[in-house]
Design a protein around this motif. Structure first.
Motif, short mmCIF file in Angstrom:
data_model
loop_
_atom_site.label_atom_id
_atom_site.label_comp_id
_atom_site.label_asym_id
_atom_site.label_seq_id
_atom_site.Cartn_x
_atom_site.Cartn_y
_atom_site.Cartn_z
N TYR A 51 60.83 50.39 -10.96
CA TYR A 51 59.65 50.49 -11.82
C TYR A 51 59.13 51.92 -11.98
N GLU A 59 56.34 44.87 -15.05
CA GLU A 59 56.57 45.87 -16.09
C GLU A 59 56.09 45.33 -17.43
N LYS A 110 57.63 53.72 -15.33
CA LYS A 110 57.47 52.65 -16.32
C LYS A 110 56.01 52.19 -16.32
N ILE A 169 51.28 54.03 -15.48
CA ILE A 169 52.68 54.40 -15.25
C ILE A 169 52.87 54.67 -13.76
#
Length: 129
Positions: free
Chosen positions: A19, A82, A22, A37
């Motif tokens: 992750y 996500e 992202k 993020i």
């Protein structure tokens, strides 16, 4: 020399590593929803979100309250997911409002819940169940 990391820590690190960089949605134990993020994390799932905001939803109203760079203690995380940047995040009927408006809506919702609870408490003697 022994390591602090056990097999479950390696799995956690590997899954969070996917992750990195992202945009995520993080659900906290107190019910708050944070978006941002993922820039860093550790073996305890402590995480650093860049460009973080708290998404507050009341009925059909929502507001993203800017938080900036935000550190989340891993023990407070319930869920990390996500966000798909290609899809619309919220249903079309949702209305974006100011922080002041969402706070007023939260207060009105809390007041209505408190009133309902106090009415129920006063009527307990009726044993309606």
């Amino acid at each position: 020399m022994s390591s602090w990391a056990g097999p479950e820590d390696v799995f956690l690190s590997t899954s969070l590593a996917s992750y990195l960089d992202k945009k995520l949605l993080v659900l906290l134990r107190d019910g708050r929803k944070l978006l941002g993020i993922l820039r860093s994390f550790d073996q305890f799932a402590n995480a650093v979100l860049e460009g973080a905001c708290e998404r507050v939803i009341v009925g059909d109203l929502y507001c993203d309250i800017h938080l900036g760079l935000y550190v989340i203690r891993g023990e407070n995380v319930v869920l990390i997911g996500e966000l798909d940047l290609e899809r619309q995040e919220l249903p079309a009927h949702m209305i974006c409002v100011s922080e002041a408006e969402i706070r007023r809506a939260q207060k009105a919702e809390r007041d209505a819940t408190d009133l309902k609870g106090s009415m129920r408490k006063r009527m307990e003697f009726l044993d309606l169940d």
